[in-house]
Design an enzyme around this catalytic site. Structure first.
Site, short mmCIF file in Angstrom:
data_model
loop_
_atom_site.label_atom_id
_atom_site.label_comp_id
_atom_site.label_asym_id
_atom_site.label_seq_id
_atom_site.Cartn_x
_atom_site.Cartn_y
_atom_site.Cartn_z
N ASP A 1 1.07 -2.31 -1.83
CA ASP A 1 0.00 -3.09 -2.47
C ASP A 1 0.14 -3.08 -3.98
OD1 ASP A 1 -1.11 -2.26 0.29
OD2 ASP A 1 -2.23 -4.02 -0.38
N ARG B 1 -5.09 -10.94 4.59
CA ARG B 1 -4.87 -9.59 4.08
C ARG B 1 -3.37 -9.41 3.86
NH1 ARG B 1 -2.08 -8.24 7.61
NH2 ARG B 1 -1.54 -6.39 6.42
O1 MRU Z 1 -5.84 -3.67 3.73
P1 MRU Z 1 -4.65 -4.57 3.95
O2 MRU Z 1 -4.42 -4.91 5.39
O3 MRU Z 1 -4.70 -5.79 3.06
O4 MRU Z 1 -3.43 -3.69 3.48
C1 MRU Z 1 -2.14 -4.19 3.64
C2 MRU Z 1 -1.09 -3.22 3.30
O5 MRU Z 1 -1.36 -2.09 2.92
C3 MRU Z 1 0.32 -3.69 3.38
O6 MRU Z 1 1.17 -2.67 3.78
C4 MRU Z 1 0.76 -4.18 2.00
O7 MRU Z 1 -0.17 -5.10 1.49
C5 MRU Z 1 2.08 -4.81 2.03
S1 MRU Z 1 2.00 -6.42 2.75
C6 MRU Z 1 3.47 -7.19 2.63
#
Ligand code: MRU
Length: 331
Positions: free
Chosen positions: A234, A47
């Site tokens: 993201d 993730r």
């Molecule tokens: O749902 P996730 O755990 O994949 O979400 C991750 C995030 O929101 C992070 O803050 C984002 O991807 C930045 S990672 C360098």
């Protein structure tokens, strides 16, 4: 401490650190097929936007094991594209793989796919290292004389969310390595508790930190116990709106209310210049079961939108820019 990259190649397969088993136990899992890679992304074994992109690139290489035809390549890319909607790194990596592979002759296509996935992984590592360097220069001057620099972060935008170094946590690791006293307020990040992942990796690296419930952030900001907030992203839209883990927006609002700078650290692969504003980004809605709420009606949006005007600056491998200025990185 095991600082091996969160994803690595192993004789025609890919090995990942299974984040669904952290912080309880570090477990390495082998991905051998397209289905394994798609499952790893969908189930959040991997993730974090950059790591999702790198895993998808390797997923394409795995998917071409038995069939390198154009038709199969299109199927492989469609399968991976459907795993998670919000992190643009996934779609960026797949578009890059598609572009390179469609120009690659069939006999060398498989080898080209591995080479390109490897390049994407290597670029992630070096982009994050540069983010660490630029973020260091931005954050270190905020330290009050003789005091420990107090940084708040949300979710996990550390090395676990990337191949190495992290994005929001990269400057913190750089400062810690340089002997600058720094302490991190880590918000829990309900409902998936990615804050525990941040706490786990900060503990491994020996960086002082404190886990707080998401809703404690406003109080800490009000009490002047935070010098800066830094989060990952993201997807950043062309106008500088930031889509990140649910709860980011509330932190940005509280930071603005209390005059605390709010920074976003992300590689260029997270900036979607084709997306005009945050409102156009698909926001993942996740299963009700994540809230552990039996039969009641549940809404579980996994991401929110922080308007550009609440973001003090964006840090990328190119440097630091105000959100309205990120267009200059579009080349
Ligand atoms: O749902 P996730 O755990 O994949 O979400 C991750 C995030 O929101 C992070 O803050 C984002 O991807 C930045 S990672 C360098």
């Amino acid at each position: 401490m095991d600082l091996r990259p969160t994803i690595r190649e192993d004789e025609g397969a890919v090995v990942i650190l299974d984040q669904t088993r952290l912080p309880a136990e570090p477990a390495w899992v082998r991905l051998e097929t397209l289905a394994d890679a798609a499952h790893a992304i969908r189930s959040m074994q991997v993730r974090g936007a950059p790591l999702i992109g790198v895993t998808a690139a390797y997923g394409v290489a795995l998917g071409l094991a038995a069939d390198v035809s154009d038709m199969h390549l299109a199927d492989v890319i469609a399968t991976l594209a459907a795993t998670r909607p919000t992190a643009v790194n996934l779609h960026w990596a797949l578009a890059r793989m598609q572009r390179v592979l469609q120009n690659s002759a069939l006999p060398t296509r498989r080898e080209t796919a591995w080479r390109e996935a490897r390049a994407i992984a290597a670029e992630d590592r070096s982009a994050n290292q540069a983010i660490g360097h630029h973020g260091f220069a931005l954050l270190e001057p905020l330290r009050r004389q003789g005091a420990t620099l107090q940084i708040m972060t949300h979710c996990n935008a550390g090395r676990l969310a990337t191949v190495a170094h992290g994005t929001a946590l990269a400057p913190i690791y750089a400062m810690h390595a340089a002997g600058i006293p720094v302490h991190v307020w880590v918000s829990e990040t309900r409902p998936r508790n990615q804050g525990l992942l941040s706490a786990w990796e900060l503990a491994e690296a020996g960086v002082p930190h404190t886990l707080v419930a998401d809703n404690a952030a406003g109080l800490l900001l009000m009490q002047g116990r935070v010098d800066a907030v830094i989060v990952g992203a993201d997807r950043i839209a062309a106008n500088g709106d930031v889509v990140n883990k649910i709860g980011t927006y509330l932190k940005a609002l509280a930071a603005r209310a209390h005059g605390v700078p709010f920074y976003v650290a992300a590689p260029l692969s997270t900036i979607d210049f084709s997306c005009a504003a945050g409102s156009a980004v698909p926001l993942e809605e996740r299963a009700a079961a994540e809230l552990g709420a039996g039969t009641v009606a549940v809404a579980n949006p996994a991401f929110d939108i922080t308007p550009a005007e609440l973001v003090t600056a964006v840090v990328s491998e190119r440097g630091v820019a105000r959100p309205v200025e990120i267009g200059r990185w579009n080349c």
